[in-house]
Design an enzyme around this catalytic site. Structure first.
Site, PDB file in Angstrom:
ATOM      1  N   HIS A 191       0.804  -1.228   0.000  1.00 60.97           N
ATOM      2  CA  HIS A 191       0.000   0.000   0.000  1.00 60.97           C
ATOM      3  C   HIS A 191       0.830   1.268   0.000  1.00 60.97           C
ATOM      4  O   HIS A 191       0.400   2.306  -0.487  1.00 60.97           O
ATOM      5  CB  HIS A 191      -1.027  -0.063   1.124  1.00 60.97           C
ATOM      6  CG  HIS A 191      -2.046  -1.084   0.778  1.00 60.97           C
ATOM      7  ND1 HIS A 191      -2.001  -2.367   1.259  1.00 60.97           N
ATOM      8  CD2 HIS A 191      -3.054  -1.044  -0.134  1.00 60.97           C
ATOM      9  CE1 HIS A 191      -2.975  -3.060   0.698  1.00 60.97           C
ATOM     10  NE2 HIS A 191      -3.625  -2.291  -0.148  1.00 60.97           N
ATOM     11  N   ARG A 298     -10.693   3.748  -1.777  1.00 63.14           N
ATOM     12  CA  ARG A 298     -10.243   2.947  -0.626  1.00 63.14           C
ATOM     13  C   ARG A 298     -10.518   3.722   0.663  1.00 63.14           C
ATOM     14  O   ARG A 298      -9.705   4.541   1.074  1.00 63.14           O
ATOM     15  CB  ARG A 298      -8.746   2.672  -0.724  1.00 63.14           C
ATOM     16  CG  ARG A 298      -8.299   1.790  -1.877  1.00 63.14           C
ATOM     17  CD  ARG A 298      -6.791   1.584  -1.824  1.00 63.14           C
ATOM     18  NE  ARG A 298      -6.333   0.497  -2.646  1.00 63.14           N
ATOM     19  CZ  ARG A 298      -5.764   0.655  -3.854  1.00 63.14           C
ATOM     20  NH1 ARG A 298      -5.597   1.844  -4.375  1.00 63.14           N
ATOM     21  NH2 ARG A 298      -5.351  -0.401  -4.525  1.00 63.14           N
ATOM     22  N   GLU A 433     -10.903 -10.969  -5.535  1.00 62.48           N
ATOM     23  CA  GLU A 433      -9.462 -10.889  -5.275  1.00 62.48           C
ATOM     24  C   GLU A 433      -8.950 -12.103  -4.520  1.00 62.48           C
ATOM     25  O   GLU A 433      -7.840 -12.105  -3.997  1.00 62.48           O
ATOM     26  CB  GLU A 433      -9.104  -9.583  -4.567  1.00 62.48           C
ATOM     27  CG  GLU A 433      -9.920  -9.251  -3.359  1.00 62.48           C
ATOM     28  CD  GLU A 433      -9.557  -7.893  -2.744  1.00 62.48           C
ATOM     29  OE1 GLU A 433      -8.559  -7.286  -3.122  1.00 62.48           O
ATOM     30  OE2 GLU A 433     -10.318  -7.453  -1.861  1.00 62.48           O
ATOM     31  N   ASN A 456      -4.104  -7.235  -7.271  1.00 62.53           N
ATOM     32  CA  ASN A 456      -2.999  -7.160  -6.301  1.00 62.53           C
ATOM     33  C   ASN A 456      -3.090  -8.310  -5.314  1.00 62.53           C
ATOM     34  O   ASN A 456      -2.097  -8.991  -5.016  1.00 62.53           O
ATOM     35  CB  ASN A 456      -3.050  -5.839  -5.523  1.00 62.53           C
ATOM     36  CG  ASN A 456      -3.045  -4.640  -6.441  1.00 62.53           C
ATOM     37  OD1 ASN A 456      -2.646  -4.754  -7.588  1.00 62.53           O
ATOM     38  ND2 ASN A 456      -3.490  -3.500  -5.946  1.00 62.53           N
ATOM     39  N   ASP A 457      -4.295  -8.503  -4.777  1.00 65.44           N
ATOM     40  CA  ASP A 457      -4.470  -9.616  -3.851  1.00 65.44           C
ATOM     41  C   ASP A 457      -4.645 -10.934  -4.584  1.00 65.44           C
ATOM     42  O   ASP A 457      -4.182 -11.970  -4.120  1.00 65.44           O
ATOM     43  CB  ASP A 457      -5.667  -9.361  -2.931  1.00 65.44           C
ATOM     44  CG  ASP A 457      -5.274  -8.466  -1.756  1.00 65.44           C
ATOM     45  OD1 ASP A 457      -4.217  -8.732  -1.156  1.00 65.44           O
ATOM     46  OD2 ASP A 457      -5.996  -7.501  -1.464  1.00 65.44           O
ATOM     47  N   CYS A 504      -9.401  -3.390 -10.958  1.00 64.87           N
ATOM     48  CA  CYS A 504      -8.889  -2.222 -10.225  1.00 64.87           C
ATOM     49  C   CYS A 504      -7.547  -2.508  -9.568  1.00 64.87           C
ATOM     50  O   CYS A 504      -7.037  -1.673  -8.834  1.00 64.87           O
ATOM     51  CB  CYS A 504      -9.912  -1.727  -9.209  1.00 64.87           C
ATOM     52  SG  CYS A 504     -10.263  -2.929  -7.931  1.00 64.87           S
TER      53      CYS A 504
END
Ligand code: PEP
Ligand code: MG
Length: 585
Positions: A191, A298, A433, A456-457, A504
């Protein structure tokens, strides 16, 4: 001169003087000071105690006003500790006699006290240990604050060097004279890296040894595209990088000047490009970069920025601001994604052994329903001011969706009874995700109004690779055929069932992947605002049929290498300049 290789996570080249930030996240670097600085170091330490005390008294009083007497008492314990000479005396001694830097002396002595509490082996003492660590972090962040105040007194641009930065520290770096940062730890989609891109600060993470090889005041070049930090460059190299920096700025200006071109392929297919934001203000940057709305807001950063959880009114204000700025454009607000690296484990009485697989995201919210309800009420109330969509993070089970809907229904009834207006038909979707959500997409599609694939995850859970760990950064690869197969299958399911699907995760902002994702049938991409112009330029060079055949070809590969070679060839053909940019970042 020395070149330190790391992971370029935020594009751009910056040149400046290094400022080393002492660590505040579990590890504090051992550093000594010259004997002549002992006096000023002691007063720095004492100022941090006084500041922390003032801050805690304010928090305690606020808690007491809200009727939280028990919580207020916890802070009384913090205040007592700050005056406890059996704790503060040894800190003073370490600075005076051992000449250690204040951060190290504080950390060592607080950790020793926490260990003594933990050894007592009962839950009350475990809680006291957590309080001690919490206070240690507060003091360290005051001390780091002091360090960052030094930045103002330095001449010229400053480059921050740290072992690791937390997301909230990164946000604090957003000052005019800080032009870049480099850290020992971290990965591409951690992050901190995402924030660096949002703040448009060139950054290189995962360097391993920047805090040992760089000293305060060193001249440093951070090359966020090449993923390299150059320490004490000679004049020739400095001149070369100055030229590269000017060229990169020029390229960025040219891209921005085309930002308002329509985002359509050569054969007329519109591709919606949206922005990922952490704060409502960023919507202005999304629009300036030619974005058409927000695909991911977020919201957890409101929590991370303050010691006290934001109230319903605080949240309502942020969401209303976002709604005003979005002015009817798409605005997807994600519910709190706390946990893992977005909620440092030191806040917990018993830190989780494996936080990325622990109580994070939607699980954390469902386990802390009062907190979750506060956010959902704020979202419902905000919906009366303009269109929003609600998105749930890290869903692995349809029950999580159903439980959230039940809570929303209860809250809607309450608002109805109180005569408070809200939108009765807010679309609720999920982040895809986890492999579980991707594999069960069909089941989720019956209950969710839209999907947004969080690569990302998804990458970290599919490949079992921690997204923030520099030691396995080489294994974290969006081009892995297993990851691509999941994305393709989710996109196909969404198309068959007829619900919207977007991406995203960071892959959405990487021009290298744009032709492939479009070929897989994805028509909405959401990314850091600064990435929109480069992706738009690639979109404008695409032809759908060609992208589809690329996706079929890539689907037959069984190695990351084959995929990457093929995607590079494709991008070289469409937009060679974009290829140059994506090679580094
Ligand atoms: C993702 O996981 O891809 C995502 C967009 O969410 P975050 O980066 O906030 O975890
Ligand atoms: Mg995620």
């Amino acid at each position: 001169m020395e070149a330190i290789k790391g992971i370029g996570v935020s594009s751009g080249i910056a040149i400046g003087r290094a400022v080393l930030l002492a660590e505040t996240d579990g590890r504090t670097a051992f550093r000594t000071i010259p004997p002549a600085e002992v006096k000023s170091e002691i007063s720095r330490m004492e100022r941090s105690l006084a500041d922390a005390k003032e801050q805690i008294v304010q928090i305690r009083n606020k808690m007491a006003l809200r009727g939280g007497d028990e919580a207020a008492r916890i802070f009384d314990f913090h205040i007592e500790l700050l005056a406890d000479q059996s704790l503060i005396g040894p800190i003073r001694n370490d600075i005076t006699r051992e000449f250690v830097v204040a951060e190290y002396a504080v950390s060592e002595n607080f950790r020793k006290l926490a260990d003594r509490f933990l050894e007592m082996g009962d839950s009350i003492f475990a809680q006291k240990a957590a309080d001690v660590i919490d206070l240690e972090r507060r003091l360290l962040s005051r001390l780091v604050g002091r360090t960052s105040e030094r930045l103002a007194t330095l001449e010229g641009p400053v480059i921050v060097i740290a072992h690791e930065l937390t997301p909230s520290q990164t946000v604090e770096l957003h000052r005019a004279h800080i032009v870049a940062f480099a850290t020992d730890g971290g990965g591409l989609t951690g992050h901190t890296s995402i924030l660096a891109r949002a703040l448009e600060l060139p950054a290189v993470v995962g360097c391993g040894k920047v805090t040992t090889d760089i000293e305060d005041g060193d001249m440093v070049i951070v090359d966020g595209d090449g993923g390299v930090v150059i320490v004490r460059p000679d004049d020739g190299l400095l001149a070369r990088y100055q030229l590269l920096a000017r060229e990169a700025q020029h390229r960025q200006r040219v891209l921005r000047s085309d930002a308002n071109q329509p985002s359509v392929t050569r054969d007329g297919m519109p591709i919606s490009l949206l922005g990922n934001i952490e704060f409502p203000d960023e919507i202005t940057t999304v629009l300036a970069n030619g974005g058409m709305g927000v695909g991911l807001y977020r919201t957890e950063f409101l929590y991370l920025m303050s010691d006290l959880p934001p109230t319903e009114e605080d949240q309502l204000e942020s969401y209303r601001k976002a709604i005003d700025l979005a002015a009817g454009r798409p605005l997807v607000i994600r519910t709190l994604d706390l946990g893992a690296d977005k909620y440092t484990q030191e806040h917990l009485a018993e830190p989780e052994r494996n936080p990325f697989l622990g109580l994070r995201s939607i699980r954390f919210c469902l386990a802390n329903q009062e907190m979750f309800k506060t956010q959902l009420r704020a979202l419902l109330r905000a919906s009366a001011h303009g269109p929003i969509k609600i998105m749930l993070p890290l869903v692995t089970h349809v029950m999580e969706l159903r439980q959230t809907r039940m809570i929303l229904n209860d809250l809607s009834e309450e608002l109805d009874e109180a005569g408070i207006p809200f939108d009765r038909n807010i679309p609720m979707g999920i982040m895809v995700e986890t492999p579980a959500a991707a594999l069960m997409a069909r089941a989720f599609a019956h209950e969710a109004r839209f999907f947004s694939i969080g690569t990302n995850d998804l990458i970290q859970y599919t490949l079992a690779v921690d997204r923030g760990n520099e030691r396995v950064a080489g294994l974290y690869n969006a081009a892995n055929p297993a990851v691509l197969a999941l994305i393709k299958s989710v996109a196909r399911t969404a198309r068959h069932v007829g619900i919207d699907v977007s991406i995203c995760g960071e892959i959405a902002g990487q021009p290298l992947f744009t032709p492939l994702l479009v070929g897989m049938g994805v028509r909405t991409l959401s990314m850091s605002p600064g990435q929109i112009p480069a992706v738009k330029r690639v979109v404008r060079g695409l032809e759908i049929e060609h992208c589809e055949s690329l996706a079929r070809r890539v689907g037959s590969f069984d190695s990351d290498r084959q995929v990457l070679l093929c995607l590079r060839d494709e991008l070289r053909r469409i937009d060679p300049e974009a290829l140059a940019g994506s090679e580094g970042g």
